[in-house]
Design a protein around this motif. Sequence first.
Motif, PDB file in Angstrom:
ATOM      1  N   PRO A 258      -1.394  41.400 -40.284  1.00 30.50           N
ATOM      2  CA  PRO A 258      -2.434  42.401 -40.541  1.00 30.50           C
ATOM      3  C   PRO A 258      -3.850  41.887 -40.278  1.00 30.50           C
ATOM      4  CG  PRO A 258      -1.782  41.316 -42.579  1.00 30.50           C
ATOM      5  CD  PRO A 258      -1.038  40.635 -41.463  1.00 30.50           C
ATOM      6  N   TRP A 259      -3.995  40.614 -39.910  1.00 32.18           N
ATOM      7  CA  TRP A 259      -5.355  40.092 -39.907  1.00 32.18           C
ATOM      8  C   TRP A 259      -5.931  39.822 -38.521  1.00 32.18           C
ATOM      9  CZ3 TRP A 259      -2.024  36.783 -43.235  1.00 32.18           C
ATOM     10  CH2 TRP A 259      -1.931  37.332 -44.529  1.00 32.18           C
ATOM     11  N   ALA A 260      -5.140  39.111 -37.697  1.00 29.01           N
ATOM     12  CA  ALA A 260      -5.705  38.542 -36.465  1.00 29.01           C
ATOM     13  C   ALA A 260      -6.282  39.629 -35.555  1.00 29.01           C
ATOM     14  CB  ALA A 260      -4.634  37.737 -35.739  1.00 29.01           C
ATOM     15  N   GLY A 261      -5.522  40.696 -35.355  1.00 29.98           N
ATOM     16  CA  GLY A 261      -5.974  41.747 -34.446  1.00 29.98           C
ATOM     17  C   GLY A 261      -7.246  42.401 -34.949  1.00 29.98           C
ATOM     18  N   SER A 262      -7.231  42.718 -36.220  1.00 28.37           N
ATOM     19  CA  SER A 262      -8.388  43.357 -36.834  1.00 28.37           C
ATOM     20  C   SER A 262      -9.617  42.446 -36.774  1.00 28.37           C
ATOM     21  CB  SER A 262      -8.019  43.715 -38.270  1.00 28.37           C
ATOM     22  OG  SER A 262      -9.150  43.863 -39.056  1.00 28.37           O
ATOM     23  N   HIS A 263      -9.392  41.160 -36.988  1.00 29.69           N
ATOM     24  CA  HIS A 263     -10.483  40.186 -36.963  1.00 29.69           C
ATOM     25  C   HIS A 263     -11.139  40.170 -35.588  1.00 29.69           C
ATOM     26  CE1 HIS A 263     -12.567  36.523 -38.251  1.00 29.69           C
ATOM     27  NE2 HIS A 263     -12.229  35.956 -37.110  1.00 29.69           N
ATOM     28  N   LEU A 264     -10.306  40.100 -34.561  1.00 29.97           N
ATOM     29  CA  LEU A 264     -10.839  40.045 -33.197  1.00 29.97           C
ATOM     30  C   LEU A 264     -11.561  41.340 -32.831  1.00 29.97           C
ATOM     31  CD1 LEU A 264      -8.297  38.179 -30.922  1.00 29.97           C
ATOM     32  CD2 LEU A 264     -10.515  37.431 -31.793  1.00 29.97           C
ATOM     33  N   THR A 265     -10.976  42.472 -33.231  1.00 28.14           N
ATOM     34  CA  THR A 265     -11.603  43.757 -32.934  1.00 28.14           C
ATOM     35  C   THR A 265     -12.996  43.833 -33.552  1.00 28.14           C
ATOM     36  OG1 THR A 265      -9.402  44.671 -33.111  1.00 28.14           O
ATOM     37  CG2 THR A 265     -11.211  46.243 -32.990  1.00 28.14           C
ATOM     38  N   LYS A 266     -13.057  43.482 -34.841  1.00 31.68           N
ATOM     39  CA  LYS A 266     -14.342  43.533 -35.528  1.00 31.68           C
ATOM     40  C   LYS A 266     -15.331  42.586 -34.892  1.00 31.68           C
ATOM     41  CE  LYS A 266     -12.619  44.730 -40.086  1.00 31.68           C
ATOM     42  NZ  LYS A 266     -12.026  44.094 -41.260  1.00 31.68           N
ATOM     43  N   PHE A 267     -14.850  41.369 -34.583  1.00 31.91           N
ATOM     44  CA  PHE A 267     -15.783  40.398 -34.007  1.00 31.91           C
ATOM     45  C   PHE A 267     -16.341  40.907 -32.691  1.00 31.91           C
ATOM     46  CE2 PHE A 267     -16.744  36.866 -31.170  1.00 31.91           C
ATOM     47  CZ  PHE A 267     -17.759  36.261 -31.897  1.00 31.91           C
ATOM     48  N   THR A 268     -15.477  41.474 -31.845  1.00 32.46           N
ATOM     49  CA  THR A 268     -15.924  41.991 -30.547  1.00 32.46           C
ATOM     50  C   THR A 268     -17.005  43.049 -30.750  1.00 32.46           C
ATOM     51  OG1 THR A 268     -13.653  41.662 -29.829  1.00 32.46           O
ATOM     52  CG2 THR A 268     -15.094  42.925 -28.372  1.00 32.46           C
ATOM     53  N   LEU A 269     -16.714  43.963 -31.684  1.00 32.17           N
ATOM     54  CA  LEU A 269     -17.657  45.032 -31.992  1.00 32.17           C
ATOM     55  C   LEU A 269     -18.994  44.452 -32.457  1.00 32.17           C
ATOM     56  CD1 LEU A 269     -17.350  48.178 -32.137  1.00 32.17           C
ATOM     57  CD2 LEU A 269     -17.120  47.878 -34.610  1.00 32.17           C
ATOM     58  N   PHE A 270     -18.915  43.536 -33.419  1.00 27.46           N
ATOM     59  CA  PHE A 270     -20.133  42.981 -34.008  1.00 27.46           C
ATOM     60  C   PHE A 270     -20.865  42.087 -33.023  1.00 27.46           C
ATOM     61  CE2 PHE A 270     -17.956  43.204 -38.405  1.00 27.46           C
ATOM     62  CZ  PHE A 270     -18.164  44.584 -38.413  1.00 27.46           C
TER      63      PHE A 270
END
Lengths: 385, 652
Positions: free
Chosen positions: A51-63
């Motif tokens: 539940p974490w890695a994908g969401s982490h990368l998505t958020k980081f890309t956005l930010f």
Amino acid sequence: MSMTALSSAGERDRLIVKLGELDRLFCLALILIAGIGALMMFSIAGSNWEPWAGSHLTKFTLFFFMMIALAMIDVRYWFAMAYPIYGVGLALLIAVAVVGDVRLGARRWLDLGPLGSFQPSEIMKLGLVLALGRFYHGISAERARFSWWLLIPALIIGAPVLLVARQPDLGTAILLALTGLTVVCLAGLSWRVILAGIIALLVSVPPVIMFVLHDYQRDRIFTFLKPESDPSGSGYHILQSKIALGSGGLLGKGYGLGSQSQLNFLPEKQTDFIFATLAEEFGFVGCMVVLFLYGTVIFLALRTAALAHSHFGRLSSAGVTATFALYVLINGAMVMGLAPVVGVPMPLLSYGGTVMLTVMIGFGLVQSVKVHRYSEVTSGTGALL
Amino acid sequence: MAEPSIFFSEVNERQGAFHRRAFLLGGLVGTGLAALGGRLAYLQLVETNRYAKLSSSNQFNFRLVPPPRGVITDRHGVVLATNRPNFRLLVSREDGAEPEAILNSLSEFVAFDPSRKARLIRDLENAPKHTPVSIMDDLTWEEFSAINIRAPELQGVTADMGEVRVYPHGGAFAHVIGYVAKVNKADLTPTGPNSEPILLHPGFRIGRQGLEKSLDLDLRGRPGGQKVEVDARGRQVRQTSDGDIAAIPGKTVQLTLDADIQTRALEVFGQESGAAVMMDCRSGDILCLVSAPSFDANGFVRGMTGPQYQALAEYDHKPLFNKALTATYPPGSTFKTMVALAALEYGIDPQATHVCNGAWAWGGRVWHCDKHHGVVDMHSAISTSCDIYFYQVSLMLGPDRIAEVARKFGLGEVFDIGIPGQKPGLVPDQAYKRRVFKKDPVWHPGETPSMGIGQGYTNVNALQLCVMAARLANGQKALHPRLIEAIGGVAQPAGSAVSDLNVDHRHLDFVRSAMAAVTTTGTAAATAQLGLGDLKMAGKTGTAQSHSYGGGRGVHGTQGAWALRDHAWFVAFAPLDNPRYALSVLVEHGGFGGDSAAPKAREIMRVALMKDPELRAQIEHPTPMPDIPPEAVAEGSAPPEPTPIGPEGPIP
């Protein structure tokens, strides 16, 4: 593009030029840190993006793109928005003290209905730095050294720190206080005052611990001092984290093979203790690489601050850097058993959108200062508004 | 090259201060990072071995594995008690998990009735955290696999495979072997073998009765260790086969019992209550030791419900009670063999006669016999079980001479056959009265006639009467009964390795021939015919009062309330000429020994004789009648049996 071209009027306002002024090494270090974080999250989820890695990368890309967008905003706009942002942050802190949600025994969250909820103290991390930068931009070195004028920054720092500490959120309060004090010192506070402050602080620590802190906060400190006394209770976090680190050795147990994190002995392995996960699976070498990346980020950000022509730019970007450095040092010390367990994540490496958002907005300001380091920032409204 | 800059001195001072201090800040942060690096180096390079150990002790647990309990077999290796795989459902209380919620989620897979559920919830709440509690045994494979797949979602639930004790013969051996049961708090001791942690394992069972109890330590074995990888909640993640310590199974115990004889013995009792003990009268091995009615020992392993247990405990036929060993009864007329032997040893002429006309007045009382036997000598007195004869003979002997012979034949003695709780019974004599009756320490002559017919103070158990029959049949040795043939392959001392009986063999021959007459012309003539050709059984009936008939002579209690009827006895040995098997049968409140006990003895004896290979050959191929000469065979009849060529037969 030569320096001559850049010196011509209006040339620096072109978007393509501004993009070229971004600190590429800095950006690379950020990407690497966030990528390593995602790598660890992938591992502890059992080789799973959920539940974490994908969401982490998505958020980081956005930010990350948001950071670049913020970097395009002229530093004078930041200057103009400094007090308003601080004011909004302070108002929200007061609001949360009155109507905030109580979660895990603390009143930190403000419910935004369908938008979810957030902690106003995050806004304050940026607002405080901006407000101090703006204040010191307007006063002389003489006044910044030691004068009655310093009551104003004391108030700027004191109000949010007290409100956050009352929530209670000791970690964030200390972080805010240390960030603010760092800016005050950078602005030129007299060495004598600094020395006296340090001494006063050391003297006041024991009574504060005994009488002011909440029980759970006191527990954490005692636990930190003697974690072995209660290995299954409150000493558990520190002990398990140290076991994870120590058992990693020089090269680690191998990717995906960290028994401490994979088998849940390590608490909060994807957030506050992700560094221990990294240490367990990649060992000393992996840890040093990540620390080096953090060192790079901090060094580049401080260099940006030093190169800025405006005092506001210098102080605010140095303040953001100080916040970031404090995150890294406090979390590192906590994970390694050198500091009590306070809820401070390792920025960008840990899972969690709020802190990453704060840090990336802060770095947006830093990059804005870098891109607009030659901007003239006059006192008052910043000459733009 | 000119870059825009500000040249106010005031601003330059601020800039200078900032630069110096930012440099310092950078230094501080660098120092902090270096300190973290140093700390990492200390933890990860210097102390790494210590933490690696802590990590693996986190990661791996040694789980105790209960050892397979020792198998119990009969003399031929037929399994009487063994273990079978048991799929078991365990639940441990974890943080924040309500026992009721767990059970509710489990009821998707297995059915609980409400009372059982309430009990399990209570058990779970009382159990310490993280300690597995057995919720259900004997899951089907489908239930087991369904739960096992879902176990990660069900907090605290594990399904594992253990072993459970099983008694394949149901009730037949329940009193001898006993049963195992869950460990009680009362079983645990601070030291010794009952202090070992394996006793707390939910799959462990302790011997509760019979041989399971007395041989518990032999049967128990040594627990093994299983290395399992666990997560922070102690939940098993993986099993690693390396590093396991294998459990050492308990020792195999071989009994002298014969499963066929034992099963048949229980069968012939039907609904009746009683006991039967058979011994090999050459070796002393106990071939059957039955108490009827019996109960299914498997019920105790599973754990019985209150009503189930109550039904067993309150039934007046007392199924839980071992009537062969832990109950004593007056031997009745079976004791006359002892009185007769004592008389012969004392020198009383067996030819001397007494007249029985059904009653005999002596000592101010009328002593009864159940028939008018007319003129009886010792031989006919035994075969027809005449009381009048033995009243008078016992008076000539006195209690001490009778008691001496009776004790020589094992009455009143507790034989250590490995089962605790036996009752010794009583063979009274004058010393006994002196010792026990402080107010009236004299043996009254009027007490002797009762003793002469096996009543009065005389009390024996079924095993003792079987030993008596075996010693009578053997004639040579004071045989000891043996129940346990071998423990873990180590043979136990044989019952024949004992001293001699030291009774004149002519006297024994006399008593044996009188016992033979019992089954041919005497009290058991109608009921003790084996129907196995030449093989004959000798015996002695006994009908013992279970209570006083009250004033005067009542009828033998074959009518009326069951609990008031007489006890029926039959002691026997066979074959007559070369005894191999001795037997005692008790039918509690069975009425006359000849009617009730003798037919059961006959049936049990038949099984033993027909299982004996030599005797069986004799039954199937009877030795040709010597008085029929071969030439007398009629023309056209079947040719005579060819002479079998044995190993020692003539070489052609």
